[in-house]
Motif scaffolding. Sequence first.
Motif, PDB file in Angstrom:
ATOM      1  N   GLU A   1      -2.662  -0.930   6.001  1.00 12.35           N
ATOM      2  CA  GLU A   1      -3.738  -1.277   5.080  1.00 12.35           C
ATOM      3  C   GLU A   1      -3.167  -2.041   3.893  1.00 12.35           C
ATOM      4  O   GLU A   1      -2.029  -1.806   3.488  1.00 12.35           O
ATOM      5  CB  GLU A   1      -4.441  -0.008   4.574  1.00 12.35           C
ATOM      6  N   PRO A   2      -3.945  -2.941   3.322  1.00 16.28           N
ATOM      7  CA  PRO A   2      -3.465  -3.686   2.161  1.00 16.28           C
ATOM      8  C   PRO A   2      -3.183  -2.738   0.990  1.00 16.28           C
ATOM      9  O   PRO A   2      -3.781  -1.665   0.877  1.00 16.28           O
ATOM     10  CB  PRO A   2      -4.625  -4.637   1.831  1.00 16.28           C
ATOM     11  N   LEU A   3      -2.268  -3.160   0.142  1.00 19.44           N
ATOM     12  CA  LEU A   3      -1.945  -2.385  -1.048  1.00 19.44           C
ATOM     13  C   LEU A   3      -3.150  -2.370  -1.976  1.00 19.44           C
ATOM     14  O   LEU A   3      -3.792  -3.406  -2.208  1.00 19.44           O
ATOM     15  CB  LEU A   3      -0.738  -3.024  -1.754  1.00 19.44           C
TER      16      LEU A   3
ATOM     17  N   ARG B   1       5.339 -13.834  -2.263  1.00 16.02           N
ATOM     18  CA  ARG B   1       5.422 -12.622  -3.075  1.00 16.02           C
ATOM     19  C   ARG B   1       4.715 -11.480  -2.341  1.00 16.02           C
ATOM     20  O   ARG B   1       3.611 -11.069  -2.676  1.00 16.02           O
ATOM     21  CB  ARG B   1       4.759 -12.843  -4.455  1.00 16.02           C
ATOM     22  N   ARG B   2       5.369 -10.964  -1.305  1.00 13.69           N
ATOM     23  CA  ARG B   2       4.774  -9.921  -0.468  1.00 13.69           C
ATOM     24  C   ARG B   2       5.200  -8.549  -0.967  1.00 13.69           C
ATOM     25  O   ARG B   2       6.389  -8.293  -1.169  1.00 13.69           O
ATOM     26  CB  ARG B   2       5.185 -10.142   0.989  1.00 13.69           C
TER      27      ARG B   2
ATOM     28  N   ALA C   1       4.823  -0.096  -4.068  1.00 15.16           N
ATOM     29  CA  ALA C   1       3.912   0.531  -3.109  1.00 15.16           C
ATOM     30  C   ALA C   1       4.224   2.012  -2.967  1.00 15.16           C
ATOM     31  O   ALA C   1       3.321   2.860  -2.975  1.00 15.16           O
ATOM     32  CB  ALA C   1       4.024  -0.174  -1.759  1.00 15.16           C
ATOM     33  N   GLN C   2       5.508   2.333  -2.850  1.00 18.83           N
ATOM     34  CA  GLN C   2       5.911   3.734  -2.715  1.00 18.83           C
ATOM     35  C   GLN C   2       5.504   4.538  -3.947  1.00 18.83           C
ATOM     36  O   GLN C   2       5.072   5.689  -3.830  1.00 18.83           O
ATOM     37  CB  GLN C   2       7.415   3.833  -2.504  1.00 18.83           C
TER      38      GLN C   2
ATOM     39  N   GLN D   1       1.761   4.366  -1.182  1.00 22.91           N
ATOM     40  CA  GLN D   1       1.260   3.436  -0.186  1.00 22.91           C
ATOM     41  C   GLN D   1       2.437   2.699   0.464  1.00 22.91           C
ATOM     42  O   GLN D   1       3.584   2.827   0.037  1.00 22.91           O
ATOM     43  CB  GLN D   1       0.299   2.427  -0.830  1.00 22.91           C
ATOM     44  N   ILE D   2       2.104   1.943   1.513  1.00 26.07           N
ATOM     45  CA  ILE D   2       3.109   1.115   2.182  1.00 26.07           C
ATOM     46  C   ILE D   2       2.731  -0.357   2.098  1.00 26.07           C
ATOM     47  O   ILE D   2       3.574  -1.215   1.898  1.00 26.07           O
ATOM     48  CB  ILE D   2       3.277   1.527   3.657  1.00 26.07           C
TER      49      ILE D   2
END
Length: 793
Positions: free
Chosen positions: A116-118, A325-326, A333-334, A338-339
């Motif tokens: 899932e998107p951040l 910029r991913r 995220a962590q 989230q991932i």
Amino acid sequence: PKGAEIDIRSIVVGDHTLSVLEIWGAEYQEQDALLVKPESRSLLESLCERERVSMAVIGTIDGCGKIVLIDSAAMEHAKINGLPPPTPVEDLELEKVLGDMPQKTFEFKRVSLVSEPLDIAPGVTIMDALKRVLSLPSICSKRFLTTKVDRCVTGLVAQQQTVGPLQLPLADVAVIAQTYTDLTGGACAIGEQPAKGLLNPKAMARLAVGEALTNLVWAKVSSLSDVKASGNWMYAAKLDGEGADMYDAAVALADCMIQLGIAIDGGKDSLSMAAQCDGEVVKAPGNLVISAYVTCPDITLTVTPDLKLGNDGVLLHIDLGKGKRRLGGSALAQAFDQIGNDCPDIDDVPYLKKAFEAVQELLSQRLISAGHDISDGGLIVSVLEMAFAGNCGVKLNIDSEDSGLLQALFAEELGLLLEVHLKDLSVVKQKLEAGGISANVIGQVTASPDIELVVDGRLHLKEKTSDLRDIWEETSFQLEGLQRLKSCVRLEKEGLKHRTSPSWSLSFTPKFTDEKLLTASSKPKVAIIREEGSNGDREMAAAFYAAGFEPWDITMSDLLAGKSSLEEYRGIAFVGGFSYADVLDSAKGWAASIRFNQPLIQQFQNFYNRPDTFSLGVCNGCQLMALLGWVPGSDVGSSLGSGGDMSQPRFIHNESGRFECRFTSVSIGTSPAIMFKGMEGSTLGIWSAHGEGRAFFPDENVLASVVNSNLAPVRYCDDANNITEVYPFNPNGSPLGIAALCSPDGRHLAMMPHPERCFMMWQYPWYPKEWQLEKCGPSPWLRMFQNAREWCL
């Protein structure tokens, strides 16, 4: 395969009730098997006897093509009792094991990834994000790991984990010297990106290689094509999806390394990273650790992350992500549990190769003063780490290029940060452009310790460097509190807020030893004495050799066996280490082997009393000299005087309760010590690495006499050069900062810190630029050994 007959009963064991199967199948961790020629057997046995290493000849190569394992005890039993000889325990044809084996076939099942998107709330500020990210164990200070291990042993360490005036654990690359007399060596760096593997195993493998190289690039290497690597795989490969992911990662890794022109030449696989627990399968995320290593033509060209130029410094950013910029798999995220779904990657491998080579060229010309890679935490964390290490500030001015604020700052696309001098900026940019590399100025270094962040013309952050560093250090200090005395942890934590660069000063100019002394046909001999468990003998020999001595390697077994005598030496040096593993407390076993052997203690006392001799004890050797009563001596109060052992000063466990390794500040005072002649009044750094270094004086009168007679020539001091008992400046809690003791006539010196591990400037992890000393030159500590040489004239 040749084959051999091996007698199971020839193997040295401590428990003779072990069965044949237990002996043969045990996974010994500290045993080696050697193949030697029969004529070399006696040499090997003599070496093992000298080093007190047990050895046994367990068999012979006989060309039978089989491993025949016999049990001589069973054969003897059968012979005594008139029984037929037993069959061999094992009779294995080696061709069946080492010959052509059928290839294994593995069948992997792929599992589609759902991501899932951040999703981070729009109101989250940069400071909110930094508080979370800087506290992650993967991002935070690693002080809790680095101060408890010996980072200076051998004296060949040119770059260890810590950097800058405050010695923060931020080094990108490890560098070791090949020898004490030249500048060649080797470099090693590590890369791993486990969180990225949850999204894209292929990208994870490429990024692991990329991180290793963007860490390695700060050491001058012989060539990128010389780089080799160890690949350590950790996967639950038998589970659905995991084996396929590992296969994909391995293929991607091979393709990436072929394009870079580097190779893997070893590694280790842990492919059972899953276990059953309470009815469910618990697995570790798949991971690949790349350890890259290569030769270095000049270890003094290594660049560290600490900013050094004050207001003259400019920060350059080499973007290896080429504008992408991913945020997937990032620390940001962590930090928000989230991932994400968009994983960073190396989309242009040849560009990484060109960037590596371009930076290497800049290193050769000494145009880079500080450098750091961008990986975990992203651009903002890397810049902050450089400021933390340099104890200075930065004014950042970044263009997000419409990628978004958090993406611009926290994306973990590979990149390089360079600090260059303002006057060199145009030259550096031209050289990079000539190599096909684009670099952008993203900020100005400031002497004032403040962080200012402007993105797209808007101010987003203005904080003190020390306040942000406190956040970065907090997790580490919490972990430290579980390992050492909490009051010591608090002292270091609070003191760090106000730390400044040490204001060391020298009362002399270090110089190399006169060539005439180094090439003299006859030199004074010094015995480098070591015991079982010693580890500081080679650097001690190198330091004395550099001063014009003829050092001899002497083991205690040599002296006990009468193979060597102290009569032929002008000096002796008791080296550092862990004699008898310190199981009886530091140096007590070593001292006992001397004191309870009458001929040996007499030989040592004769040497001590000879007016033409000197002695030096460092670390474990210092503890030994105290237990022998050699310092401060019988006239002051020692085991050799009227007070006996009960009055003898000695060295006990550090106040922190654990081993401490630090590059600490000391002050050299006035004393009769011959080795400190002309060094009085100097304050400087020195390696300290011990668990029992706190000077203990059972008799307060002895302490008073030591101080009044100036028999404590070296004292721990703080950043302002004040003698101190405060931790961590004083790493062990010694009263009055005492780090060394000498005899009243100055011939015998015992000190806990390690001058022999920093007698060259490249062994110094940091020193003030005001010293104006070349890294390839001698350090102030060489003067100690030169003084001893001069005294012997």
